[in-house]
Design a protein around this motif. Structure first.
Motif, PDB file in Angstrom:
ATOM      1  N   PRO A 268       0.844  -1.231  -0.031  1.00  0.00           N
ATOM      2  CA  PRO A 268      -0.042   0.091  -0.186  1.00  0.00           C
ATOM      3  C   PRO A 268       0.806   1.395  -0.009  1.00  0.00           C
ATOM      4  N   VAL A 269       0.252   2.413  -0.461  1.00  0.00           N
ATOM      5  CA  VAL A 269       0.978   3.557  -0.455  1.00  0.00           C
ATOM      6  C   VAL A 269       0.575   4.374   0.888  1.00  0.00           C
ATOM      7  N   SER A 270       1.875   4.687   1.554  1.00  0.00           N
ATOM      8  CA  SER A 270       1.867   5.132   2.747  1.00  0.00           C
ATOM      9  C   SER A 270       1.152   6.723   2.775  1.00  0.00           C
ATOM     10  N   PRO A 271       0.581   7.136   3.957  1.00  0.00           N
ATOM     11  CA  PRO A 271      -0.025   8.434   3.911  1.00  0.00           C
ATOM     12  C   PRO A 271       1.177   9.614   3.478  1.00  0.00           C
ATOM     13  N   GLU A 272       2.427   9.210   4.081  1.00  0.00           N
ATOM     14  CA  GLU A 272       3.287  10.088   3.541  1.00  0.00           C
ATOM     15  C   GLU A 272       3.626  10.208   2.013  1.00  0.00           C
ATOM     16  N   GLN A 273       3.695   9.157   1.256  1.00  0.00           N
ATOM     17  CA  GLN A 273       3.620   9.204  -0.024  1.00  0.00           C
ATOM     18  C   GLN A 273       2.708   9.871  -0.859  1.00  0.00           C
ATOM     19  N   MET A 274       1.379   9.752  -0.288  1.00  0.00           N
ATOM     20  CA  MET A 274       0.340  10.485  -0.725  1.00  0.00           C
ATOM     21  C   MET A 274       0.371  11.789  -0.311  1.00  0.00           C
ATOM     22  N   GLU A 275       0.691  12.275   0.629  1.00  0.00           N
ATOM     23  CA  GLU A 275       0.896  13.780   0.736  1.00  0.00           C
ATOM     24  C   GLU A 275       1.996  14.441  -0.119  1.00  0.00           C
ATOM     25  N   LEU A 276       3.204  13.898  -0.384  1.00  0.00           N
ATOM     26  CA  LEU A 276       4.071  13.904  -0.788  1.00  0.00           C
ATOM     27  C   LEU A 276       3.781  14.147  -2.344  1.00  0.00           C
ATOM     28  N   ALA A 277       2.775  13.443  -3.118  1.00  0.00           N
ATOM     29  CA  ALA A 277       2.327  13.456  -4.368  1.00  0.00           C
ATOM     30  C   ALA A 277       1.356  14.558  -4.346  1.00  0.00           C
ATOM     31  N   ARG A 278       0.450  14.837  -3.416  1.00  0.00           N
ATOM     32  CA  ARG A 278      -0.390  16.000  -3.455  1.00  0.00           C
ATOM     33  C   ARG A 278       0.338  17.106  -3.379  1.00  0.00           C
ATOM     34  N   LEU A 279       1.328  17.243  -2.538  1.00  0.00           N
ATOM     35  CA  LEU A 279       2.247  18.607  -2.560  1.00  0.00           C
ATOM     36  C   LEU A 279       2.962  18.734  -3.827  1.00  0.00           C
ATOM     37  N   ARG A 280       3.481  17.999  -4.474  1.00  0.00           N
ATOM     38  CA  ARG A 280       4.169  18.142  -5.545  1.00  0.00           C
ATOM     39  C   ARG A 280       3.338  18.513  -6.825  1.00  0.00           C
ATOM     40  N   ALA A 281       2.224  18.198  -6.692  1.00  0.00           N
ATOM     41  CA  ALA A 281       1.108  18.542  -7.679  1.00  0.00           C
ATOM     42  C   ALA A 281       0.727  19.888  -7.637  1.00  0.00           C
ATOM     43  N   GLU A 282       0.639  20.350  -6.177  1.00  0.00           N
ATOM     44  CA  GLU A 282       0.233  21.594  -5.673  1.00  0.00           C
ATOM     45  C   GLU A 282       1.577  22.679  -6.249  1.00  0.00           C
ATOM     46  N   VAL A 283       2.677  22.393  -5.908  1.00  0.00           N
ATOM     47  CA  VAL A 283       3.659  23.132  -6.256  1.00  0.00           C
ATOM     48  C   VAL A 283       3.692  23.332  -7.784  1.00  0.00           C
ATOM     49  N   SER A 284       3.298  22.186  -8.687  1.00  0.00           N
ATOM     50  CA  SER A 284       3.488  22.256 -10.005  1.00  0.00           C
ATOM     51  C   SER A 284       2.398  23.363 -10.319  1.00  0.00           C
ATOM     52  N   ARG A 285       1.228  23.100  -9.884  1.00  0.00           N
ATOM     53  CA  ARG A 285      -0.101  24.106 -10.182  1.00  0.00           C
ATOM     54  C   ARG A 285       0.393  25.494  -9.962  1.00  0.00           C
ATOM     55  N   LEU A 286       1.023  25.811  -8.722  1.00  0.00           N
ATOM     56  CA  LEU A 286       1.572  27.157  -8.477  1.00  0.00           C
ATOM     57  C   LEU A 286       2.431  27.539  -9.173  1.00  0.00           C
ATOM     58  N   LYS A 287       3.479  27.022  -9.576  1.00  0.00           N
ATOM     59  CA  LYS A 287       4.355  27.562 -10.637  1.00  0.00           C
ATOM     60  C   LYS A 287       3.846  27.748 -11.821  1.00  0.00           C
ATOM     61  N   MET A 288       2.813  27.126 -12.372  1.00  0.00           N
ATOM     62  CA  MET A 288       2.259  27.411 -13.635  1.00  0.00           C
ATOM     63  C   MET A 288       1.346  28.557 -13.443  1.00  0.00           C
ATOM     64  N   GLU A 289       0.868  28.861 -12.287  1.00  0.00           N
ATOM     65  CA  GLU A 289       0.099  30.110 -12.129  1.00  0.00           C
ATOM     66  C   GLU A 289       1.031  31.358 -11.825  1.00  0.00           C
ATOM     67  N   LEU A 290       2.129  31.110 -11.268  1.00  0.00           N
ATOM     68  CA  LEU A 290       3.067  32.110 -11.170  1.00  0.00           C
ATOM     69  C   LEU A 290       3.734  32.625 -12.527  1.00  0.00           C
ATOM     70  N   ASP A 291       3.798  31.690 -13.279  1.00  0.00           N
ATOM     71  CA  ASP A 291       4.269  31.965 -14.803  1.00  0.00           C
ATOM     72  C   ASP A 291       3.450  32.886 -15.709  1.00  0.00           C
ATOM     73  N   ILE A 292       2.134  32.358 -15.436  1.00  0.00           N
ATOM     74  CA  ILE A 292       0.953  33.009 -16.166  1.00  0.00           C
ATOM     75  C   ILE A 292       0.926  34.339 -15.661  1.00  0.00           C
ATOM     76  N   THR A 293       1.158  34.579 -14.220  1.00  0.00           N
ATOM     77  CA  THR A 293       1.164  35.814 -13.618  1.00  0.00           C
ATOM     78  C   THR A 293       2.308  36.998 -14.127  1.00  0.00           C
ATOM     79  N   LYS A 294       3.547  36.363 -14.161  1.00  0.00           N
ATOM     80  CA  LYS A 294       4.520  37.067 -14.584  1.00  0.00           C
ATOM     81  C   LYS A 294       4.490  37.447 -16.245  1.00  0.00           C
ATOM     82  N   LYS A 295       3.982  36.533 -16.822  1.00  0.00           N
ATOM     83  CA  LYS A 295       3.772  36.894 -18.089  1.00  0.00           C
ATOM     84  C   LYS A 295       2.605  38.144 -18.434  1.00  0.00           C
TER      85      LYS A 295
END
Length: 98
Positions: free
Chosen positions: A61-88
């Motif tokens: 099974p996937v540990s809760p830590e791995q699930m949280e890490l995957a969620r946080l990575r996805a959130e960081v990716s989304r926020l980077k994309m939003e920041l790039d759009i804002t900069k442009k």
């Protein structure tokens, strides 16, 4: 002599989390890069989930830590994309004002 690479096996929880990220509006490319999964594989998971045929492999099974890490990575990716759009947008508006 050719050595075959072992295929990765993902649990159902991992697949469901990846599908949930895509359903919540993130692109396939962003989620696949964040989770280090091939984009076509992720597409197949989304399609299987839509059809109700998504199944997991392996017994580890996937540990809760791995699930949280995957969620946080996805959130960081989304926020980077939003920041790039804002900069442009800011650069475009600054150019218009001059």
């Amino acid at each position: 002599m050719t050595v075959k690479a072992k295929r990765a096996q993902y649990t159902l929880e991992f697949k469901l989390e990846a599908v949930r990220l895509v359903k919540n509006g993130q692109s396939l490319a962003a989620v696949s890069a964040t989770l280090c999964v091939v984009q076509q594989t992720l597409h197949n998971w989304v399609k299987a989930d839509r059809e109700g045929k998504l199944v997991g492999a392996g017994t580890k099974p996937v540990s809760p830590e791995q699930m949280e890490l995957a969620r946080l990575r996805a959130e960081v990716s989304r926020l980077k994309m939003e920041l790039d759009i804002t900069k442009k947008a800011a650069a475009y508006l600054a150019k218009e004002l001059m």
